[in-house]
Write a protein that holds these residues in place. Sequence first.
Motif, PDB file in Angstrom:
ATOM      1  N   GLU A   1      -6.906  12.611   8.593  1.00 48.16           N
ATOM      2  CA  GLU A   1      -7.848  11.802   9.373  1.00 48.16           C
ATOM      3  C   GLU A   1      -8.591  10.818   8.482  1.00 48.16           C
ATOM      4  N   ARG A   2      -9.067  11.294   7.340  1.00 45.60           N
ATOM      5  CA  ARG A   2      -9.843  10.437   6.449  1.00 45.60           C
ATOM      6  C   ARG A   2      -8.956   9.459   5.682  1.00 45.60           C
ATOM      7  N   MET A   3      -7.741   9.885   5.366  1.00 45.77           N
ATOM      8  CA  MET A   3      -6.803   8.986   4.696  1.00 45.77           C
ATOM      9  C   MET A   3      -6.381   7.856   5.630  1.00 45.77           C
ATOM     10  N   VAL A   4      -6.102   8.192   6.876  1.00 52.82           N
ATOM     11  CA  VAL A   4      -5.666   7.183   7.842  1.00 52.82           C
ATOM     12  C   VAL A   4      -6.753   6.124   8.022  1.00 52.82           C
ATOM     13  N   GLU A   5      -7.993   6.555   8.085  1.00 51.55           N
ATOM     14  CA  GLU A   5      -9.108   5.615   8.221  1.00 51.55           C
ATOM     15  C   GLU A   5      -9.144   4.654   7.037  1.00 51.55           C
ATOM     16  N   LEU A   6      -8.976   5.184   5.835  1.00 53.51           N
ATOM     17  CA  LEU A   6      -8.990   4.362   4.630  1.00 53.51           C
ATOM     18  C   LEU A   6      -7.799   3.413   4.607  1.00 53.51           C
ATOM     19  N   GLN A   7      -6.634   3.917   4.999  1.00 56.53           N
ATOM     20  CA  GLN A   7      -5.425   3.093   4.988  1.00 56.53           C
ATOM     21  C   GLN A   7      -5.514   1.952   5.996  1.00 56.53           C
ATOM     22  N   ARG A   8      -6.107   2.212   7.138  1.00 61.12           N
ATOM     23  CA  ARG A   8      -6.285   1.151   8.135  1.00 61.12           C
ATOM     24  C   ARG A   8      -7.237   0.080   7.619  1.00 61.12           C
ATOM     25  N   GLN A   9      -8.266   0.496   6.904  1.00 58.10           N
ATOM     26  CA  GLN A   9      -9.203  -0.469   6.330  1.00 58.10           C
ATOM     27  C   GLN A   9      -8.502  -1.357   5.309  1.00 58.10           C
ATOM     28  N   LEU A  10      -7.634  -0.778   4.510  1.00 47.79           N
ATOM     29  CA  LEU A  10      -6.914  -1.536   3.499  1.00 47.79           C
ATOM     30  C   LEU A  10      -5.975  -2.563   4.128  1.00 47.79           C
ATOM     31  N   ALA A  11      -5.442  -2.237   5.329  1.00 43.39           N
ATOM     32  CA  ALA A  11      -4.456  -3.095   5.982  1.00 43.39           C
ATOM     33  C   ALA A  11      -5.055  -4.112   6.936  1.00 43.39           C
ATOM     34  N   GLU A  12      -6.353  -4.053   7.133  1.00 41.24           N
ATOM     35  CA  GLU A  12      -6.995  -4.870   8.163  1.00 41.24           C
ATOM     36  C   GLU A  12      -6.920  -6.369   7.861  1.00 41.24           C
TER      37      GLU A  12
ATOM     38  N   LEU B   1     -13.820  13.706   0.593  1.00 45.44           N
ATOM     39  CA  LEU B   1     -15.084  12.999   0.826  1.00 45.44           C
ATOM     40  C   LEU B   1     -15.759  12.586  -0.477  1.00 45.44           C
ATOM     41  N   ARG B   2     -15.564  13.348  -1.521  1.00 42.28           N
ATOM     42  CA  ARG B   2     -16.192  13.031  -2.806  1.00 42.28           C
ATOM     43  C   ARG B   2     -15.179  12.501  -3.825  1.00 42.28           C
ATOM     44  N   THR B   3     -14.137  11.872  -3.302  1.00 46.98           N
ATOM     45  CA  THR B   3     -13.111  11.306  -4.176  1.00 46.98           C
ATOM     46  C   THR B   3     -12.913   9.824  -3.858  1.00 46.98           C
ATOM     47  N   GLN B   4     -12.860   8.999  -4.880  1.00 49.00           N
ATOM     48  CA  GLN B   4     -12.597   7.572  -4.732  1.00 49.00           C
ATOM     49  C   GLN B   4     -11.165   7.285  -5.187  1.00 49.00           C
ATOM     50  N   ILE B   5     -10.346   6.752  -4.283  1.00 54.74           N
ATOM     51  CA  ILE B   5      -8.962   6.424  -4.609  1.00 54.74           C
ATOM     52  C   ILE B   5      -8.780   4.913  -4.469  1.00 54.74           C
ATOM     53  N   ASP B   6      -8.277   4.275  -5.504  1.00 52.28           N
ATOM     54  CA  ASP B   6      -8.065   2.831  -5.492  1.00 52.28           C
ATOM     55  C   ASP B   6      -6.641   2.503  -5.919  1.00 52.28           C
ATOM     56  N   LEU B   7      -6.071   1.481  -5.297  1.00 47.41           N
ATOM     57  CA  LEU B   7      -4.748   0.977  -5.652  1.00 47.41           C
ATOM     58  C   LEU B   7      -4.928  -0.449  -6.150  1.00 47.41           C
ATOM     59  N   GLU B   8      -4.429  -0.731  -7.349  1.00 47.34           N
ATOM     60  CA  GLU B   8      -4.603  -2.061  -7.924  1.00 47.34           C
ATOM     61  C   GLU B   8      -3.274  -2.597  -8.440  1.00 47.34           C
ATOM     62  N   PRO B   9      -2.949  -3.862  -8.111  1.00 51.36           N
ATOM     63  CA  PRO B   9      -1.714  -4.457  -8.615  1.00 51.36           C
ATOM     64  C   PRO B   9      -1.826  -4.765 -10.102  1.00 51.36           C
ATOM     65  N   SER B  10      -0.692  -4.780 -10.800  1.00 49.66           N
ATOM     66  CA  SER B  10      -0.663  -5.148 -12.217  1.00 49.66           C
ATOM     67  C   SER B  10       0.701  -5.746 -12.531  1.00 49.66           C
TER      68      SER B  10
ATOM     69  N   ILE C   1       0.849  -1.194   0.000  1.00 49.26           N
ATOM     70  CA  ILE C   1       0.000   0.000   0.000  1.00 49.26           C
ATOM     71  C   ILE C   1       0.885   1.245   0.000  1.00 49.26           C
ATOM     72  N   ASP C   2       0.833   1.997  -1.090  1.00 50.44           N
ATOM     73  CA  ASP C   2       1.621   3.214  -1.257  1.00 50.44           C
ATOM     74  C   ASP C   2       0.782   4.406  -0.802  1.00 50.44           C
ATOM     75  N   THR C   3       0.938   4.803   0.453  1.00 49.29           N
ATOM     76  CA  THR C   3       0.120   5.896   0.979  1.00 49.29           C
ATOM     77  C   THR C   3       0.485   7.227   0.322  1.00 49.29           C
ATOM     78  N   GLY C   4       1.752   7.355  -0.081  1.00 44.28           N
ATOM     79  CA  GLY C   4       2.161   8.584  -0.750  1.00 44.28           C
ATOM     80  C   GLY C   4       1.386   8.799  -2.041  1.00 44.28           C
ATOM     81  N   ALA C   5       1.127   7.704  -2.765  1.00 44.69           N
ATOM     82  CA  ALA C   5       0.364   7.801  -4.004  1.00 44.69           C
ATOM     83  C   ALA C   5      -1.058   8.268  -3.734  1.00 44.69           C
ATOM     84  N   MET C   6      -1.596   7.864  -2.577  1.00 48.00           N
ATOM     85  CA  MET C   6      -2.950   8.271  -2.230  1.00 48.00           C
ATOM     86  C   MET C   6      -3.013   9.780  -1.987  1.00 48.00           C
ATOM     87  N   TYR C   7      -2.017  10.304  -1.282  1.00 43.95           N
ATOM     88  CA  TYR C   7      -1.971  11.755  -1.046  1.00 43.95           C
ATOM     89  C   TYR C   7      -1.707  12.518  -2.349  1.00 43.95           C
TER      90      TYR C   7
END
Length: 224
Positions: free
Chosen positions: A110-121, A64-73, A33-39
């Motif tokens: 705050e919102r990024m951290v929440e999303l990142q924790r969900q991805l790592a769960e 809040l109105r943005t969807q960010i996804d990371l996908e392997p390739s 998970i590349d958090t820098g890419a998300m920011y």
Amino acid sequence: MTNPIQIAIDGPAAAGKSTIAKIVAEQLGYIYIDTGAMYRAITLKAINEGINMASNEEAGELLLRTQIDLEPSDNGQLVFMDGEEVTEAIRTQQVTKAVSEMSAHALVRERMVELQRQLAESRGVVMDGRDIGTDVLPNAALKVFMSATVEERAQRRFADNQVRGINTPLAELQEEIAARDKMDSEREVSPLKQAEDAIYIDTTDLTIQEAAQKILTLAQERMA
């Protein structure tokens, strides 16, 4: 039998975090998970929409109105923003210069951290950034803080830019990296700093593979 763990890799710009984290994740069969890419993705959208970068409220509302996804390739991790691939678009100099200001906002982090924790769960994961060990994954089994001299990091960024067709002078990159170090370290919300239980790795004189092997060895010890 080994147990999957969370690996947090922090450090300043151009320390080699993302490249090394990808290698470690691949070797372990973990999610990267590349958090820098998300920011960077949310920064790109702010630039495209003319959002006031200094406004915490506008930045938070934008996320809040943005969807960010990371996908392997087969060609590495792809970054999508609102369904559009922006893997290369987020690496421009314009985004690089603005991302620290955007990521400093409390609502954004705050919102990024929440999303990142969900991805790592509940999975084996390698996550890199600037506040992973201190804030995003404070209970990670392995925390690493890696860095290198400003001069070495500028050389690395310069070489990477040349591949991308970006011709920013080396001296300018060195100034930008030093300025970003200062901004990231002094921001009020989740500043860049080494977690108390993180292991420090200086990559100045290490190859990518040597640095990755150090982390892999540490990970194997904790997975046993």
